[in-house]
Scaffold this active site. Structure first.
Site, short mmCIF file in Angstrom:
data_model
loop_
_atom_site.label_atom_id
_atom_site.label_comp_id
_atom_site.label_asym_id
_atom_site.label_seq_id
_atom_site.Cartn_x
_atom_site.Cartn_y
_atom_site.Cartn_z
N TYR A 127 2.48 -7.00 31.12
CA TYR A 127 3.87 -7.34 30.79
C TYR A 127 4.32 -8.61 31.52
O TYR A 127 5.04 -9.43 30.97
CB TYR A 127 4.82 -6.16 31.07
CG TYR A 127 4.81 -5.16 29.93
CD1 TYR A 127 5.42 -5.46 28.71
CD2 TYR A 127 4.16 -3.94 30.05
CE1 TYR A 127 5.39 -4.58 27.65
CE2 TYR A 127 4.12 -3.03 28.99
CZ TYR A 127 4.75 -3.37 27.80
OH TYR A 127 4.71 -2.49 26.74
N SER A 132 8.89 -6.07 27.43
CA SER A 132 8.71 -5.99 25.98
C SER A 132 9.95 -6.49 25.24
O SER A 132 11.08 -6.15 25.63
CB SER A 132 8.45 -4.54 25.57
OG SER A 132 8.56 -4.41 24.17
N CYS A 158 0.18 17.67 7.60
CA CYS A 158 -1.21 17.30 7.34
C CYS A 158 -1.97 18.58 7.01
O CYS A 158 -1.69 19.65 7.60
CB CYS A 158 -1.84 16.69 8.59
SG CYS A 158 -1.11 15.15 9.09
N CYS A 193 5.19 20.20 14.73
CA CYS A 193 5.34 19.66 13.37
C CYS A 193 5.93 20.75 12.45
O CYS A 193 6.82 20.48 11.64
CB CYS A 193 4.00 19.21 12.81
SG CYS A 193 3.13 18.00 13.79
N CYS A 242 1.60 10.70 12.31
CA CYS A 242 2.15 11.85 13.05
C CYS A 242 2.25 11.54 14.54
O CYS A 242 3.06 12.12 15.25
CB CYS A 242 1.25 13.07 12.83
SG CYS A 242 1.20 13.53 11.11
N HIS A 253 7.20 -1.39 0.29
CA HIS A 253 8.39 -2.11 -0.17
C HIS A 253 8.00 -3.56 -0.47
O HIS A 253 7.41 -4.24 0.38
CB HIS A 253 9.53 -2.06 0.85
CG HIS A 253 10.83 -2.49 0.24
ND1 HIS A 253 11.14 -3.82 0.05
CD2 HIS A 253 11.85 -1.78 -0.29
CE1 HIS A 253 12.31 -3.91 -0.56
NE2 HIS A 253 12.76 -2.68 -0.78
N ASP A 307 17.64 -3.43 1.54
CA ASP A 307 17.36 -2.79 0.25
C ASP A 307 16.90 -1.34 0.44
O ASP A 307 17.33 -0.44 -0.30
CB ASP A 307 16.28 -3.60 -0.49
CG ASP A 307 16.12 -3.12 -1.92
OD1 ASP A 307 17.12 -3.13 -2.66
OD2 ASP A 307 15.01 -2.69 -2.29
FE1 FES Z 1 0.32 15.71 10.89
FE2 FES Z 1 1.20 17.85 12.31
S1 FES Z 1 -0.40 16.45 12.81
S2 FES Z 1 1.93 17.13 10.39
#
Ligand code: FES
Length: 391
Positions: free
Chosen positions: A87, A94, A367, A375, A160, A194, A347
């Site tokens: 840094y 940053s 996933c 998750c 994720c 996009h 947009d």
């Molecule tokens: Fe992808 Fe949990 S690791 S939804």
């Protein structure tokens, strides 16, 4: 050798010192609509590096370590001095916060015109690992009294480990406080295709191609470089690799497939296998194949950060380029405040605010091989939180 790293450092220093705003607010302190710009963040000063690394190393959504509660803090402490040095080499911190604030300010100015029915808009920054932290931002949003809140991921492609971790954090914050019933919540979780994102990146590439001597321009290899991912995440079904690929495809369409190109991956850490080919290895082997001219393109991050300013500019463009004796190696700027990119953000949000979809069904689907309970809880919670919108 012609390098772009000096340009980017000077540009950043100049811009950073000139006109950046202090807070990510727009026209009003009491908005009708809050746009929460989510990202991982980066330390603005070197004394924030330890806490930043500590939060990353103890985040099981981002990284899974054995005995994480002990090993994570140990790694964070051990790595702090070397990361602080990096840094320092890019000016002491940053620029992610400054760029995100500027993007938010410009976005909301435009939103007030493109979506008057949801105005006034105000942008907030919610970082995962450094101030302004997600929890503090959520408290501020509630305090300011917005009746509509859009959680807007600043990662164009969904992973994720990054976007998912930020959304899991929002859920965690709301396990400790009541959800205000007066607020309508919605989510923009990804936007890899996009057209104005592709146009922005293409413009950044064209600007660098112009700097390559004309006789070398056509043979210049465009290396789209994104942060890599452990292979076990890829096999689990993380969408990131193919979403990054979809952005690359659109950018090359925009450029009329003018040059040879390849998608490569950077910033691998640890001994386990990660998604490749790695950016530095790709440069080395292309040189062995007789290629001598390159443009590196950050394709999965929308503003300058340590991986562009240090890894790409210093380690690859300068040090590696010199070592390999390349003729030209340049780096395309990140989207930052490019006017087309601000139009892209505008947009995306305008369409979202005036559409009926509060949340992407893909976001609500885990996933296929996900075993992370965070998750499961997060997606179920967001599914109930974000009801279809009346338009
Ligand atoms: Fe992808 Fe949990 S690791 S939804």
């Amino acid at each position: 050798m012609n390098t772009a790293f000096r340009f980017s450092l000077q540009t950043f220093k100049g811009n950073a010192l000139k006109g950046f705003i202090k807070h990510a607010s727009t026209s009003t302190e009491n908005p009708k609509t809050a746009i929460v710009m989510m990202n991982m963040g980066g330390p603005q000063k070197t004394d924030q590096v330890h806490d930043y690394l500590h939060r990353i190393m103890t985040d099981r959504d981002m990284i899974q370590l054995p005995v994480q509660g002990t090993l994570g803090p140990w790694i964070a402490k051990r790595r702090t001095p070397e990361v602080q040095k990096k840094y320092n080499e890019i000016g002491g911190g940053s620029p992610i916060l400054k760029w995100t604030e500027k993007q938010g300010e410009l976005l909301c100015k435009q939103l007030d015109k493109t979506s008057p029915s949801t105005a006034p808009h105000k942008a907030y920054v919610a970082f995962r690992y450094v101030d302004p932290l997600t929890e503090d931002t959520i408290k501020q949003v509630e305090k300011d009294g917005a009746s509509r809140v859009v959680f807007f991921s600043q990662y164009p492609q969904y992973s994720c480990a990054t976007s998912g971790s930020s959304f899991n954090e929002i859920y965690r914050v709301y396990t400790t406080r009541p959800v205000p019933s007066r607020i309508t919540f919605s989510v923009i979780d990804r936007w890899p295709t996009h057209p104005l994102l592709a146009k922005t990146v293409a413009e950044r590439i064209r600007a660098e191609l112009k700097e390559i001597p004309e006789e070398k321009r056509k043979e210049t290899v465009i290396l789209f470089s994104a942060h890599s991912l452990p292979l076990k995440a890829v096999v689990r079904g993380d969408a990131y690799p193919y979403e990054v690929g979809s952005t690359v495809q659109l950018v090359m369409e925009e450029l009329g497939f003018s040059n040879p190109y390849c998608l490569v991956w950077q910033s691998k850490v640890g001994p386990l296998p990660w998604l490749g080919p790695f950016t530095d290895d790709a440069i080395k082997d292309y040189v062995k194949q007789g290629r001598k001219n390159f443009i590196l393109v950050p394709i999965a991050f929308v503003n300058e950060h340590i991986e562009t300013l240090h890894e790409m500019d210093i380690e690859y463009c300068h040090d590696l380029g010199k070592e390999l004796g390349v003729e030209n190696i340049r780096r395309a700027a990140a989207p930052n405040d490019h006017p087309i990119f601000i139009d892209a953000l505008t947009d995306i949000v305008t369409q979202h605010l005036n559409g009926a979809t509060a949340i992407n069904p893909k976001f609500l689907t885990r996933c296929p091989h996900c075993t992370n309970d965070n998750c499961k809880k997060t997606k179920s919670w967001f599914g109930k939180l974000c009801k279809p919108l009346a338009i």
